[in-house]
Design an enzyme around this catalytic site. Structure first.
Site, PDB file in Angstrom:
ATOM      1  N   HIS A   1       0.831  -1.205   0.000  1.00  0.00           N
ATOM      2  CA  HIS A   1       0.000   0.000   0.000  1.00  0.00           C
ATOM      3  C   HIS A   1       0.870   1.261   0.000  1.00  0.00           C
ATOM      4  O   HIS A   1       0.591   2.238  -0.701  1.00  0.00           O
ATOM      5  CB  HIS A   1      -0.919  -0.034   1.229  1.00  0.00           C
TER       6      HIS A   1
ATOM      7  N   GLU B   1       2.162   1.840  -3.402  1.00  0.00           N
ATOM      8  CA  GLU B   1       1.100   2.419  -4.235  1.00  0.00           C
ATOM      9  C   GLU B   1       1.101   3.953  -4.111  1.00  0.00           C
ATOM     10  O   GLU B   1       1.071   4.671  -5.102  1.00  0.00           O
ATOM     11  CB  GLU B   1      -0.249   1.837  -3.811  1.00  0.00           C
ATOM     12  N   HIS B   2       1.165   4.439  -2.871  1.00  0.00           N
ATOM     13  CA  HIS B   2       1.199   5.895  -2.668  1.00  0.00           C
ATOM     14  C   HIS B   2       2.438   6.500  -3.342  1.00  0.00           C
ATOM     15  O   HIS B   2       2.366   7.553  -3.969  1.00  0.00           O
ATOM     16  CB  HIS B   2       1.266   6.221  -1.172  1.00  0.00           C
TER      17      HIS B   2
ATOM     18  N   GLU C   1      -4.237   8.075   7.411  1.00  0.00           N
ATOM     19  CA  GLU C   1      -5.145   7.106   6.775  1.00  0.00           C
ATOM     20  C   GLU C   1      -5.413   5.948   7.743  1.00  0.00           C
ATOM     21  O   GLU C   1      -6.551   5.501   7.901  1.00  0.00           O
ATOM     22  CB  GLU C   1      -4.515   6.605   5.467  1.00  0.00           C
TER      23      GLU C   1
END
Lengths: 426, 429
Positions: free
Chosen positions: B69, B72-73, B144
């Site tokens: 993840h 991905e960022h 997040e």
């Protein structure tokens, strides 16, 4: 494809809106009932669809209704209760698979007749709603209202609106108030129901393929007894700060939720409204916006931060999820960014990007059967006769001066912060 | 050009396919009359792939939780720091997601599709990761994670996974924890990138009123070709015991009413392709018969005030794990749990009637067909199915082939008391 909706008056305050298209693998039929958003009737309005969904004269239980829907290729029945500005809207919708995909073009009438039965022929006991259904749904509604807190972001937005507009009808929560429930029983709710059927403006939407026979059927569905139709007043628009307050909720949460409520004073009928839309998008619309770049990317203060215009009420909310101690820092950045925009410190590229983004999402409506009906419905609510193409052109015509002017109307009214003092004081 | 075309007359849809020399697989479904276009560029790499042999190395490596993840960022970084600008100027809306099994980069547009496609391929294939921008991201992702920590639905779900699984990384939060992401550094990110973002491990899916030839031309021109050839990525999964980890996890947090997730851990794993998807469909049909709003069980409990309309059940399964979840909100979750256990102890023949089966199957057919209205639905599901070796265009045929006897067989093996767990989130005192 140019979207067109044909609007036919089929009764006292009842309109049938037809959007012909064969693009989708389904059809959609919706009934919208319009009510004023008032403390007196909000809870009854919210309770009503829940009770109607429980049973009809023909299908007496939820189980029978659900099985009927499933037999019909999982026809999707949904009811919704929303506020649009200071209007309260009850919606009943069925979506069904297009007959040609399953080799049966007639079954759609079965589904229409079920919808009709849910709206107009509820299950009655001694002339009123069934008591157990009303009691159970009162309990369910109570729990739904209580569950607002579970989605912290939308709860924070709602709370900001509540505080900011506390003397206006817009502050009313669309699912109603728990305190009202005790006074509502099967008789009171049933007479309110009769009133709604007889006096509400009704908009019926069908999107999909159709022929004369189907149109006749839909007209037939809405042959009902009517009385004087209510008129719903347009929202009050307030410019300048009204309440000017700072509101804290202390809750046991990990993340702080900040909401800044601004008055714009620009009604949606005003030419400047489009400038406001573009301005708000430049400020906090997408990953290219001022807030995303400064609050998130530059300072890494937040995962989400954005700004939204509430069309019918002419307010703008900025919201973000942040660490508790970054409260002031974040507010400062938001204020700075708005000030910069008021001074005209944004580029033609910024304008171009936001226009494209707004136009693209507006145009995308054409690919969703549900959004098509919602779009035309909102055009009716705002007395807007422009075609989708004209709406897009108007966005294109917004100038830099329009945006500066629109942004200059912003007045900060209310700051809301959800925090956790236990963590803050550690 | 060796383009393959699959056609479904029933769905009135066509699927075009070509495997590029780089190993990248490109798929396209034309949607005439649609205003929007949608492209999704995905790698077969998700949060569960956290132990693997990096490309060019021999020994397995365990990476920090949340790294897929995080990566991905980070792919949204570029030397000129204006990737979002570029998409925005084209009027395209770019986004990405990471789940247990995939990382996907996507955009939707109404204009300038091919330029946006080229941009998508270029940014995913040209990482620009620096120590500085890694530090910045830690703050954003921490927010997040905090946001999810405040979400009771998310917490009750992950607690349920933790209760079911002993070792399998599906129990780990996709974004990791605020602590675990501190261990992420540039070297590790590039190891993950080089291993899993090889074109042989990726697929591109495009949908809209577009031309496949033009799509291929853009792909050919934009993609990088200087990749090390990999035959197969070695992913290492711990041996997951058939037994559950723990029966019950309860937690208190800021929520209005107790919510629960009841999980049935699947032990018939190791399937791919049609067999896996069939198991998925069959199990979901069973769950619908038992727990959907048309079931006697649902209506009884609803009338008693034990559940509300949030109640329901669904199955999800991949090659290395699978589970059925029965979820809802209730004043008395443990009572609901007891009732479900009592229900599943009854013989299959008295619970699952053929009429119910036929009706639920009809419903599944209709729901799938209606789903095909949405290009995002098609794109996301296409990728998900594809990485399990199944083509979306064959979905309806498979669904229609399911027979009553299939569900009886599956029922008896999956719904037992030994493999069941319960996760509850209670409101604060």
């Amino acid at each position: 494809m140019n979207l067109k909706s044909e609007r036919i008056n089929i009764g006292n305050g009842i309109h049938l809106n037809l959007v012909k298209t064969d693009k989708f693998k389904s059809n959609l039929l919706s009934f919208y009932f319009l009510r004023p958003l008032t403390k007196e009737e909000v809870t009854k309005n919210a309770l009503l669809p829940l009770v109607l969904k429980r049973g009809t004269d023909e299908y007496k239980t939820n189980l029978e209704i659900q099985r009927k829907l499933e037999e019909n290729y999982g026809a999707d029945l949904s009811v919704a209760i929303n506020k649009r500005g200071e209007r309260h809207v009850l919606r009943f919708t069925v979506e069904t698979v297009n007959g040609e995909y399953i080799g049966n073009k007639e079954y759609i009438y079965d589904v229409f007749s079920l919808l009709k039965s849910i709206i107009f022929n509820p299950l009655l006991e001694d002339g009123y709603f069934k008591k157990s259904y009303v009691d159970q749904e009162k309990e369910n509604l109570k729990r739904r209202i209580e569950s607002r807190i579970n989605d912290k972001r939308s709860y924070a937005l709602d709370r900001c609106i509540e505080e900011m507009c506390k003397n206006e009808r817009f502050s009313i929560y669309p699912l109603g108030n728990i305190e009202d429930l005790a006074s509502i029983d099967k008789n009171i709710l049933y007479s309110h129901y009769k009133d709604i059927i007889k006096t509400s403006p009704i908009e019926i939407f069908y999107v999909g393929d159709y022929d004369d026979k189907m149109v006749d059927y839909m007209k037939e569905m809405a042959v009902i007894e009517r009385e004087d139709i209510i008129t719903i007043p347009r929202e009050q628009i307030i410019s300048g700060a009204k309440t000017k307050n700072m509101v804290y909720d202390d809750l046991d949460v990990n993340q702080g939720k900040l909401v800044l409520g601004y008055r714009t004073g620009i009604p949606y009928e005003d030419k400047l409204y489009n400038g406001l839309l573009v301005g708000s998008d430049i400020l906090g619309g997408g990953p290219n916006s001022k807030l995303f770049k400064n609050v998130r990317e530059k300072e890494s203060l937040a995962y989400y931060v954005s700004s939204t215009i509430f069309k019918y009420k002419s307010i703008m909310l900025v919201d973000g999820g942040i660490e508790f101690e970054n409260f002031e820092k974040t507010i400062d950045i938001v204020k700075d960014q708005i000030e910069e925009m008021q001074k005209g410190n944004f580029t033609m590229d910024d304008i171009d990007i936001s226009k494209k983004s707004i136009k693209s999402s507006t145009e995308s409506i054409k690919d969703s059967i549900f959004l098509i009906s919602e779009y035309f419905f909102s055009q009716i609510l705002s007395n807007d006769n422009r075609s989708l193409e004209e709406v897009l052109e108007d966005i294109d015509r917004v100038s830099k001066q329009d945006i500066i002017e629109a942004m200059s109307t912003l007045t900060l009214d209310t700051i809301y912060f959800m925090r956790n003092t236990k963590v803050l004081n550690k | 050009m060796d383009i393959k075309i699959y056609e479904s007359e029933q769905l009135k849809e066509k699927l075009y396919y070509k495997k590029m020399e780089s190993g990248l697989k490109v798929f396209f479904i034309p949607k005439e009359g649609y205003t929007k276009q949608y492209a999704i560029f995905a790698t077969d790499y998700g949060s569960i792939d956290n132990v693997f042999v990096p490309i060019g190395e021999k020994a397995p490596l365990e990476v920090p939780e949340g790294i897929a993840h995080f990566l991905e960022h980070k792919l949204f970084e570029s030397p000129d720091n204006n990737l979002f600008d570029k998409f925005s100027k084209l009027g395209a809306n770019v986004n990405a997601y990471t789940n247990f099994n995939q990382t996907a980069y996507l955009f939707s547009s109404t204009k300038n599709f091919y330029e946006s496609l080229s941009l998508l391929i270029e940014f995913v294939q040209n990482p620009y990761i620096t120590d500085e921008n890694i530090d910045k991201e830690k703050g954003i992702i921490a927010q997040e994670i905090n946001m999810y920590m405040d979400n009771p639905g998310w917490r009750v779900y992950f607690n349920c996974l933790k209760a079911m699984y002993n070792e399998h990384p599906v129990k780990i939060d996709i974004a990791g924890t605020v602590d675990s992401i501190q261990k992420i550094n540039k070297e590790l990110l590039y190891k993950c990138y080089n291993t899993f973002y090889n074109p042989t491990n990726m697929a591109l899916f495009v949908i809209g009123d577009l031309s496949f030839e033009e799509i291929l031309r853009v792909v050919e021109k934009s993609q990088k070709n200087n990749y090390d050839k990999v035959e197969e990525i070695k992913r290492i999964f711990p041996v997951e015991d058939k037994k559950i980890n723990t029966k019950l996890i309860e937690e208190n947090m800021m929520t209005s009413a107790p919510i629960f997730y009841m999980g049935f851990k699947d032990w018939e794993n190791g399937l791919r392709g049609e067999k896996l998807i069939k198991k998925d469909l069959v199990t979901n049909i069973i769950l619908e018969i038992l727990f959907s709003s048309s079931s006697a069980f649902y209506n009884d409990l609803y009338e008693e005030g034990l559940i509300n309309s949030s109640f329901g059940g669904f199955y999800t399964g991949k090659e290395s794990y699978g589970h059925s979840l029965v979820v809802g909100e209730s004043k008395e979750p443990k009572k609901v749990y007891e009732r479900i256990l009592r229900l599943i102890n009854e013989p299959a023949e008295t619970l699952l009637w053929e009429d119910d089966f036929n009706r639920i199957k009809n419903k599944a057919i209709g729901e799938f067909l209606m789903g095909l209205n949405s290009i995002e639905f098609i794109g996301n599901n296409f990728i998900d199915l594809y990485f399990s070796d199944f083509l979306l265009i064959d979905y309806l045929t498979l669904l229609e082939s399911i027979e009553y006897k299939d569900i009886l067989e599956r029922y008896n093996r999956h719904f037992t008391e030994e493999n069941v767990v319960l996760s509850i989130i209670n409101p604060l005192e």
